[in-house]
Design a protein around this motif. Structure first.
Motif, PDB file in Angstrom:
ATOM      1  N   GLY A  12       0.812  -1.206   0.000  1.00  0.00           N
ATOM      2  CA  GLY A  12       0.000   0.000   0.000  1.00  0.00           C
ATOM      3  C   GLY A  12       0.846   1.256   0.000  1.00  0.00           C
ATOM      4  O   GLY A  12       0.529   2.234  -0.678  1.00  0.00           O
ATOM      5  N   ASN A  63      -1.131  -7.725  -6.779  1.00  0.00           N
ATOM      6  CA  ASN A  63      -2.273  -7.686  -5.871  1.00  0.00           C
ATOM      7  C   ASN A  63      -2.958  -9.053  -5.883  1.00  0.00           C
ATOM      8  O   ASN A  63      -3.391  -9.532  -6.931  1.00  0.00           O
ATOM      9  CB  ASN A  63      -3.258  -6.602  -6.310  1.00  0.00           C
ATOM     10  CG  ASN A  63      -4.336  -6.361  -5.270  1.00  0.00           C
ATOM     11  OD1 ASN A  63      -4.587  -7.195  -4.391  1.00  0.00           O
ATOM     12  ND2 ASN A  63      -4.999  -5.215  -5.385  1.00  0.00           N
ATOM     13  N   GLY A  82      -0.492  -2.576  -7.997  1.00  0.00           N
ATOM     14  CA  GLY A  82      -1.941  -2.507  -7.790  1.00  0.00           C
ATOM     15  C   GLY A  82      -2.701  -3.623  -8.485  1.00  0.00           C
ATOM     16  O   GLY A  82      -3.795  -4.010  -8.027  1.00  0.00           O
TER      17      GLY A  82
END
Length: 388
Positions: A2, A71, A67
Motif C-alpha cells: 500500500g 495484488n 496494484g
C-alpha cells in the motif's frame, strides 16, 4: 504494498504537474529563454520533456505492477481496464517522444516539427539574425546585397548553399564579388527597405526579391485585410491546446490540408487592382530605385510567384512588373523559368510551398545571366563565371 502505491501516486502527481508546466506553462506566463526562441525548438528542452514523460510512465507501471499484477485480489473490472489502458499509454508516450525529433519544414513555420527543422538546418546566422555566414575577406570587392523574404532566406532548404543567392555567388568571380543575404521570413517591401537602409554595407549590386504578398502592409493601411484559415480553428476548443502542444498530434494535424487559396485570390486581385493601394505600394518600391541610384548601384528584381499557381501570380503582380520595366530595372520573372517543372518538384515539401533546390538553382543561374546581359554601372568583364 500500500505504501508503494501511495508513494508512486504522489510522485506521479508531482511529475504530472511538472510536465503540465513544461508543456503548457506559457498559458501561465512561464516560458523558456534561449537563443532564437520562437524559431528554434531547443533540443535540450525536448530532452527534458521526454525524460519527464518517461518518469511518468515508470510510475504508472509501478502502480499497475503493485496494484494489479502483485495484488492477490485485484479488482476485476479495474484490472481489465488497466491492462488495456497501460499499453495504450506506453505506445502514445513512445510516439510522442519519437515525434519530438521529427523535423518537417512547413509553409508558415507554425508547427512544432518546423521549429525542430529550423534548429536542425537554419544555422549559421549572423548577429543581425540573417541566415548567412559572416563576411571577412571583403576589401576591394563589389558588394552584392540580396534583400527579400523567406524565398531569399531559403525557407525549407536544408542547406543555405541551395539558395538562389548562393548559386549566384558561386557563379560570380569570388575575387571581385562578395554576396550578402538579407532574407528574413515574413518580410514585406517596407520592412525590406528599412532593413536595407540600416545595413552597414552599401551595395554595388542590389537584388530585390519580390513575392505577391508584399503588398499586404499597404493594403492593411487602406483597410483591406486578407481573410484566411485560422490554425486549429477547425478543432473543438478543448482539444486545441493538445494539438498545439503535443508533437504527435501537431504533426498529424498538419499532414492534412486546412483552408484554401480562394480567399487570398480574391484579396490579391482587390489589392493589386485598387488604384490607391497599388499607387502607395509602387511608391514604396520606388524607394529601392532611388536608393540604388543614390548609391550608384545596379538594381535587379527577382519576381517569385506562388509556385503552385504561376498564371494567377503573374496577373496579380503585372502592375509591379510594368513599374520596374518603366524604370529600366532588369526583372527576372521566375514563373517563366519553371513552368516545365512538375508542381511537386517546384516545392520543398508537401507542407511547404517554398521554392525547391531545383527552382533555386535555375533562378540563380538565370539571375547571373541577367546580370551579364544588363551590367549597368558594372563592366561586362567583371561578371565572370567561376566553374566550381
Amino acid at each position: 504494498m500500500g505504501s508503494k502505491l501511495v508513494s508512486s501516486a504522489v510522485r506521479l502527481l508531482l511529475l504530472g504537474f511538472l510536465a503540465f508546466i513544461l508543456f503548457f506553462g506559457d498559458h501561465f506566463g512561464v516560458s523558456f529563454d534561449y537563443p532564437h526562441f520562437g524559431l528554434f525548438d531547443n533540443v535540450y528542452v525536448r530532452l527534458i520533456k521526454g525524460c519527464l514523460l518517461l518518469l511518468i510512465v515508470i510510475e504508472l507501471l509501478r502502480i499497475y505492477y503493485y496494484g494489479i499484477v502483485k495484488n492477490p485480489n485485484p479488482p476485476k473490472l479495474g484490472g481489465n481496464i488497466a491492462t488495456l489502458f497501460v499499453p495504450v499509454v506506453l505506445i502514445l508516450v513512445a510516439l510522442e517522444i519519437g515525434f519530438m525529433f521529427v523535423a518537417q519544414s512547413q509553409e508558415g513555420g507554425l508547427t512544432l516539427a518546423s521549429h525542430i527543422w529550423f534548429e536542425r538546418y537554419w544555422l549559421p546566422m549572423t548577429p543581425d539574425n540573417y541566415r548567412d555566414s559572416p563576411k571577412t575577406d571583403t576589401l576591394g570587392k563589389k558588394k552584392v546585397l540580396i534583400v527579400g523574404d523567406s524565398f531569399t532566406s531559403g525557407h525549407g532548404l536544408k542547406s543555405a548553399d541551395e539558395r538562389y543567392g548562393n548559386v549566384l555567388g558561386e557563379k560570380l568571380d569570388g575575387k571581385q564579388y562578395v554576396t550578402y543575404n538579407l532574407g528574413i521570413s515574413g518580410s514585406d517591401t517596407r520592412d525590406e527597405f528599412k532593413r536595407l537602409t540600416k545595413f552597414a554595407v552599401k551595395p554595388d549590386v542590389l537584388i530585390l526579391q519580390y513575392f505577391p504578398n508584399d503588398i499586404e502592409k499597404v493594403a492593411h493601411d487602406h483597410g483591406l485585410v486578407p481573410t484566411g484559415f485560422a490554425p486549429y480553428s477547425d478543432l473543438p476548443r478543448p482539444l486545441q491546446p493538445l494539438f498545439i502542444k503535443s508533437y504527435l498530434l501537431n504533426y498529424l494535424y498538419w499532414q492534412f490540408p486546412h483552408g484554401n487559396f480562394a480567399p487570398f485570390d480574391t484579396y490579391a486581385r482587390t489589392a493589386y487592382g485598387t488604384p490607391a493601394i497599388i499607387n502607395d505600394h509602387l511608391s514604396d518600391l520606388n524607394q529601392f530605385v532611388d536608393y540604388a541610384k543614390a548609391n550608384n548601384a545596379r538594381l535587379y528584381v527577382v519576381m517569385f510567384p506562388f509556385v503552385h499557381n504561376l498564371e494567377q501570380s503573374a496577373e496579380y503582380t503585372k502592375p509591379v512588373v510594368d513599374f520596374f520595366r518603366k524604370n529600366n530595372v532588369p526583372i527576372l520573372e521566375v514563373g517563366k523559368l519553371i513552368g516545365d517543372i512538375d508542381i511537386k518538384d517546384r516545392v520543398v515539401g508537401r507542407n511547404d510551398g517554398h521554392a525547391s533546390p531545383i527552382v533555386n538553382k535555375r533562378v540563380g543561374e538565370a539571375l547571373f545571366q541577367l546580370m551579364q546581359s544588363n551590367p549597368g554601372v558594372l563592366q561586362d568583364s567583371s561578371l565572370t563565371s567561376v566553374n566550381k
